[in-house]
Design a protein around this motif. Sequence first.
Motif, mmCIF file in Angstrom:
data_model
loop_
_atom_site.group_PDB
_atom_site.id
_atom_site.type_symbol
_atom_site.label_atom_id
_atom_site.label_comp_id
_atom_site.label_asym_id
_atom_site.label_seq_id
_atom_site.Cartn_x
_atom_site.Cartn_y
_atom_site.Cartn_z
ATOM 1 N N MET A 59 0.854 -1.215 0.000
ATOM 2 C CA MET A 59 0.000 0.000 0.000
ATOM 3 C C MET A 59 0.877 1.249 0.000
ATOM 4 O O MET A 59 1.779 1.375 0.806
ATOM 5 N N THR A 60 0.632 2.157 -0.907
ATOM 6 C CA THR A 60 1.353 3.431 -0.950
ATOM 7 C C THR A 60 0.439 4.517 -0.396
ATOM 8 O O THR A 60 -0.719 4.602 -0.795
ATOM 9 N N LYS A 61 0.972 5.294 0.535
ATOM 10 C CA LYS A 61 0.147 6.349 1.130
ATOM 11 C C LYS A 61 0.583 7.718 0.594
ATOM 12 O O LYS A 61 1.728 8.120 0.780
ATOM 13 N N ILE A 62 -0.352 8.409 -0.053
ATOM 14 C CA ILE A 62 -0.079 9.751 -0.585
ATOM 15 C C ILE A 62 -0.933 10.748 0.194
ATOM 16 O O ILE A 62 -2.140 10.558 0.324
ATOM 17 N N ALA A 63 -0.299 11.803 0.728
ATOM 18 C CA ALA A 63 -1.071 12.823 1.452
ATOM 19 C C ALA A 63 -1.126 14.112 0.643
ATOM 20 O O ALA A 63 -0.106 14.572 0.130
ATOM 21 N N LEU A 64 -2.312 14.669 0.517
ATOM 22 C CA LEU A 64 -2.498 15.950 -0.170
ATOM 23 C C LEU A 64 -2.335 17.066 0.846
ATOM 24 O O LEU A 64 -3.004 17.082 1.878
ATOM 25 N N ILE A 65 -1.465 18.005 0.533
ATOM 26 C CA ILE A 65 -1.219 19.078 1.487
ATOM 27 C C ILE A 65 -1.070 20.394 0.746
ATOM 28 O O ILE A 65 -0.536 20.439 -0.360
ATOM 29 N N GLY A 66 -1.584 21.471 1.349
ATOM 30 C CA GLY A 66 -1.476 22.779 0.693
ATOM 31 C C GLY A 66 -2.224 23.840 1.480
ATOM 32 O O GLY A 66 -2.843 23.558 2.506
ATOM 33 N N ASN A 67 -2.159 25.059 0.980
ATOM 34 C CA ASN A 67 -2.878 26.180 1.610
ATOM 35 C C ASN A 67 -4.378 25.943 1.515
ATOM 36 O O ASN A 67 -4.839 25.219 0.628
ATOM 37 N N PRO A 68 -5.151 26.575 2.407
ATOM 38 C CA PRO A 68 -6.607 26.536 2.252
ATOM 39 C C PRO A 68 -6.985 27.054 0.859
ATOM 40 O O PRO A 68 -6.333 27.975 0.347
ATOM 41 N N ASN A 69 -7.983 26.438 0.248
ATOM 42 C CA ASN A 69 -8.504 26.848 -1.066
ATOM 43 C C ASN A 69 -7.537 26.644 -2.232
ATOM 44 O O ASN A 69 -7.687 27.272 -3.271
ATOM 45 N N SER A 70 -6.553 25.764 -2.055
ATOM 46 C CA SER A 70 -5.657 25.478 -3.183
ATOM 47 C C SER A 70 -6.246 24.414 -4.100
ATOM 48 O O SER A 70 -5.731 24.193 -5.203
ATOM 49 N N GLY A 71 -7.314 23.756 -3.637
ATOM 50 C CA GLY A 71 -7.978 22.739 -4.458
ATOM 51 C C GLY A 71 -7.794 21.315 -3.956
ATOM 52 O O GLY A 71 -8.075 20.361 -4.681
ATOM 53 N N LYS A 72 -7.352 21.155 -2.711
ATOM 54 C CA LYS A 72 -7.101 19.820 -2.160
ATOM 55 C C LYS A 72 -8.328 18.921 -2.213
ATOM 56 O O LYS A 72 -8.278 17.801 -2.685
ATOM 57 N N THR A 73 -9.435 19.449 -1.695
ATOM 58 C CA THR A 73 -10.637 18.612 -1.624
ATOM 59 C C THR A 73 -11.159 18.290 -3.024
ATOM 60 O O THR A 73 -11.575 17.157 -3.285
ATOM 61 N N SER A 74 -11.095 19.257 -3.933
ATOM 62 C CA SER A 74 -11.529 18.995 -5.312
ATOM 63 C C SER A 74 -10.685 17.880 -5.926
ATOM 64 O O SER A 74 -11.212 16.970 -6.568
ATOM 65 N N ILE A 75 -9.384 17.950 -5.720
ATOM 66 C CA ILE A 75 -8.484 16.936 -6.279
ATOM 67 C C ILE A 75 -8.715 15.590 -5.586
ATOM 68 O O ILE A 75 -8.797 14.548 -6.239
ATOM 69 N N PHE A 76 -8.870 15.641 -4.273
ATOM 70 C CA PHE A 76 -9.149 14.406 -3.513
ATOM 71 C C PHE A 76 -10.411 13.728 -4.056
ATOM 72 O O PHE A 76 -10.419 12.514 -4.289
ATOM 73 N N ASN A 77 -11.439 14.501 -4.297
ATOM 74 C CA ASN A 77 -12.700 13.921 -4.773
ATOM 75 C C ASN A 77 -12.550 13.300 -6.160
ATOM 76 O O ASN A 77 -13.097 12.229 -6.412
ATOM 77 N N ILE A 78 -11.800 13.959 -7.032
ATOM 78 C CA ILE A 78 -11.600 13.396 -8.377
ATOM 79 C C ILE A 78 -10.770 12.111 -8.293
ATOM 80 O O ILE A 78 -11.104 11.107 -8.920
ATOM 81 N N LEU A 79 -9.700 12.147 -7.489
ATOM 82 C CA LEU A 79 -8.815 10.977 -7.425
ATOM 83 C C LEU A 79 -9.496 9.773 -6.787
ATOM 84 O O LEU A 79 -9.259 8.640 -7.190
ATOM 85 N N THR A 80 -10.327 10.021 -5.784
ATOM 86 C CA THR A 80 -10.891 8.894 -5.032
ATOM 87 C C THR A 80 -12.292 8.518 -5.524
ATOM 88 O O THR A 80 -12.792 7.455 -5.158
#
Length: 259
Positions: A1-22
Motif C-alpha cells: 500500500m502506498t500512502k499519498i497525502a495531499l497538502i497545501g494552503n486553504p482553497n488550493s484545491g485539495k478537496t476537489s483533487i481528492f474527490n476526483i482521485l478517489t
Amino acid sequence: MTKIALIGNPNSGKTSIFNILTGSNQQVGNWPGVTVECKTGHYKKDKTIAIQDLPGTYSLSPYTLEEQVTRNYLRETPPDILLNIIDATNLERSLYLTLQLMEFNIPIVIALNMSDLLEYQGKKIDKEKLSYMLGLPVVPTSALKNRGLDEVIRVACQPLEIHPLDYDHRLESALAEIGQICPHARTRFEQIKLFEGDALALESLNDAQRKELNDIVAITEKIMGDDQEAIIVNERYDLIGQIVDLVVTNNSKGRLNLT
Ligand code: GDP
Ligand code: K
Ligand code: MG
C-alpha cells in the motif's frame, strides 16, 4: 500500500483533487482528539494507493489546530509521498509551505493547480525551471477541468529523490551544530524549529542542551544581524523571491505596459 497525502494552503484545491482521485470511495472523520476533519480514500484507478486529504495550512508553526494536526501527522505517521497542491495564481505564498515541507525528508511532488485560472490571467509559470530550482517534480493540474491529475499520481509513484535546499552558510553551520548537540532532532524541520526557539521543539531539550542552543543562536543572531525567527523567515522569502522572479512571466502586464 502506498500512502499519498495531499497538502497545501486553504482553497488550493485539495478537496476537489481528492474527490476526483478517489471518486466516491472515501471516509470522513476527525483527527484524534480534535474537530479538524480527516478524509481518507483510495485512488479509483489503483486501490493499492491510499490518499489522505490533510487540513489546509499556510505554515507549520503550531499556532492553529490545523498546523498542529499537520505537523504531528508528518512527524509521527509520515506518508510515503506528499502531494503538495499549489494555487498557481498564489505561487509566492504557496512556496512558503513548500519550503517547510521539504525539511521533513519525505518525497514531494508539486501539483501546480488552478493552471486554467493562471492561463486566464495571462500568466505563465515555467514548470521546468520551478522543478529545477526546487529539485522536485512539478505537474500542472486543473481540478476544474480535470487535467493533469492521473499524471500527478503517475509521477508520485515513480522513485523520487529528496534534495534539501541550502540557506545562507552561516545559518547552515548553526543548523549542523544544533544537529550535533540535539541528535534526537533528526529532521531539518526539527533543527530549524529549535533554532527559531519554537516552544514545542524546546520541550525536548535538557538544561545543558538548552544552554548550548542559546549560545549557537546568540552567535548566529550577532553575525547575521537579525533575531532567530526573522533569520528563518527572511531566508525563506529571499529564496522564494529568487524562484518567483525566475519562473513567473506575466503576459498581461507586458500588454498593459505597451499602452
Ligand atoms: P481546499 O480548501 O484546498 O480543499 O480547496 P477546494 O477543493 O475546496 O477548492 C477551493 C475552490 O477552488 C473551490 O471553489 C473549487 O471549485 C476551486 N478550484 C479547485 N481547483 C480548481 C482549479 O484547478 N481551477 C479553478 N479555476 N478552480 C479550482
Ligand atoms: K475550502
Ligand atoms: Mg478542503
